[in-house]
Design an enzyme around this catalytic site. Structure first.
Site, PDB file in Angstrom:
ATOM      1  N   LYS A  52       0.835  -1.205   0.000  1.00 25.00           N
ATOM      2  CA  LYS A  52       0.000   0.000   0.000  1.00 25.00           C
ATOM      3  C   LYS A  52       0.875   1.262   0.000  1.00 25.00           C
ATOM      4  O   LYS A  52       0.608   2.226  -0.719  1.00 25.00           O
ATOM      5  CB  LYS A  52      -0.945  -0.017   1.210  1.00 25.00           C
ATOM      6  CG  LYS A  52      -2.017  -1.107   1.091  1.00 25.00           C
ATOM      7  CD  LYS A  52      -2.827  -1.337   2.370  1.00 25.00           C
ATOM      8  CE  LYS A  52      -3.757  -2.541   2.177  1.00 25.00           C
ATOM      9  NZ  LYS A  52      -4.590  -2.858   3.332  1.00 25.00           N
ATOM     10  N   GLN A  96      -4.839  -1.800   9.522  1.00 27.51           N
ATOM     11  CA  GLN A  96      -4.648  -3.112   8.908  1.00 27.51           C
ATOM     12  C   GLN A  96      -5.184  -4.207   9.835  1.00 27.51           C
ATOM     13  O   GLN A  96      -4.895  -4.234  11.023  1.00 27.51           O
ATOM     14  CB  GLN A  96      -3.159  -3.332   8.597  1.00 27.51           C
ATOM     15  CG  GLN A  96      -2.852  -4.598   7.812  1.00 27.51           C
ATOM     16  CD  GLN A  96      -3.419  -4.599   6.390  1.00 27.51           C
ATOM     17  OE1 GLN A  96      -3.639  -3.554   5.794  1.00 27.51           O
ATOM     18  NE2 GLN A  96      -3.665  -5.775   5.857  1.00 27.51           N
ATOM     19  N   ASP A 119     -11.022   2.292   3.380  1.00 32.63           N
ATOM     20  CA  ASP A 119     -11.239   0.837   3.288  1.00 32.63           C
ATOM     21  C   ASP A 119     -12.712   0.509   3.019  1.00 32.63           C
ATOM     22  O   ASP A 119     -13.044  -0.606   2.619  1.00 32.63           O
ATOM     23  CB  ASP A 119     -10.859   0.165   4.624  1.00 32.63           C
ATOM     24  CG  ASP A 119      -9.552  -0.608   4.530  1.00 32.63           C
ATOM     25  OD1 ASP A 119      -9.165  -0.999   3.422  1.00 32.63           O
ATOM     26  OD2 ASP A 119      -8.937  -0.820   5.591  1.00 32.63           O
TER      27      ASP A 119
END
Ligand code: GUN
Length: 293
Positions: A52, A96, A119
């Site tokens: 990422k 995460q 997200d």
């Protein structure tokens, strides 16, 4: 049969985003800024987050990696979430997953400002997506929608069978494909472990989205001639001939299914490469205030 190449599409999208970032900077704007919170040192999470951060660099975004050890308290983590929510330089951030067992993932997720939830996991974004409002859409479903769009795959009026009803893939895919729009306007059946006549349903499908996490589950005799097959499976199976000792296996028995398809996504190299790119797309949308004003 045409392969849907997620690597190539991902590179195309990233180039387009890099060009757009250059224009934003040239016009006196600031670099879009993505932050990631990483707790602990899980190998999978480390490599996802590294991917990422690397993608940010590739498209000219600013990125920040915030690390905590496994013994971080929920309160410390929530304080950091709050800080990022209120930091005007941060356009979007992710925490995460998975988190250590003593931390309530749902609570952490619910504390992320939906406006920065790139997200797309926050209930507000899931709800907005479900009723067709502008929303951050999570990475895998958005990646699949981008592939369908870029490969000009007709979904309107088509019969789609989504195998799997997870919150992160199956359910959002079924909602997005049945909504008005392109891609969309499909007639969608969601199949799952209690579905009685899966083979018959699949044989009626113009498009199959396999998202169950069971390697090789979709066999050649379950797919009709000319179908489009999207394989979302990414199970790591032991392998003696790879450096890592494992290889990724999709939910589709590729060698049997591919010859019958009009389009199929391979594993690896299909849906997977699109996921990080979808996060980048969301971060740009956030920086441009495209979802929330
Ligand atoms: N862990 C595995 N996939 C993801 C993802 O897309 N987002 C976050 N935050 N954690 C993950």
């Amino acid at each position: 049969m045409q392969l849907i190449d997620g690597k190539v599409t991902s590179q195309e999208v990233r180039k387009e985003i890099a060009a757009e970032v250059e224009q934003i900077i040239a016009a006196g704007g600031k670099k879009p800024h993505l932050a990631a919170i990483l707790v602990g040192h899980d190998g999978g999470s480390e490599s996802y987050v590294a991917g990422k951060m690397k993608a940010c660099e590739e498209v000219g975004f600013k990125s920040s990696l915030i690390r905590f050890e496994d013994d971080v308290t929920e309160e410390e983590l929530l304080n950091k979430v709050d800080e990022l929510n209120n930091d005007p330089d941060i356009d979007g951030f992710i925490v995460q997953l998975p988190l250590p067992k003593h931390i309530d993932e749902e609570k952490v997720n619910a504390n992320i400002d939906p406006k920065k939830d790139v997200d797309g996991f926050h209930p507000v974004n899931v709800g907005r997506m479900a009723i067709g409002m502008p929303a951050f859409i999570s990475a895998t479903p958005q990646g699949i929608m981008t592939l369908l769009s870029r490969y000009n795959i007709e979904t309107s009026g088509k019969n789609v069978v989504v195998i799997g009803r997870s919150n992160i893939v199956g359910r959002p895919m079924s909602i997005l494909l049945s909504q008005k729009g392109n891609p969309g306007d499909a007639t969608v059946t969601v199949a799952h472990s209690r579905t009685a006549n899966l083979k018959e349903l699949c044989l009626q499908a113009d498009i199959i989205v396999a998202a169950i996490g069971s390697p090789g589950f979709v066999k050649g005799d379950m797919v009709k001639e000319g179908a489009v097959v999207i394989d979302v499976g990414t199970t790591r199976v032991p392998a003696t001939d790879t450096k890592s000792g494992w290889r990724l296996k999709g939910d589709v028995l590729f060698d049997e299914v591919a010859p019958k398809c009009s389009f199929i996504t391979p594993v690896p190299g299909g849906v997977g490469p699109m996921t990080i790119t979808s996060l980048i797309i969301n971060t740009l949308k956030s920086a441009k205030k495209e979802i929330y004003q």
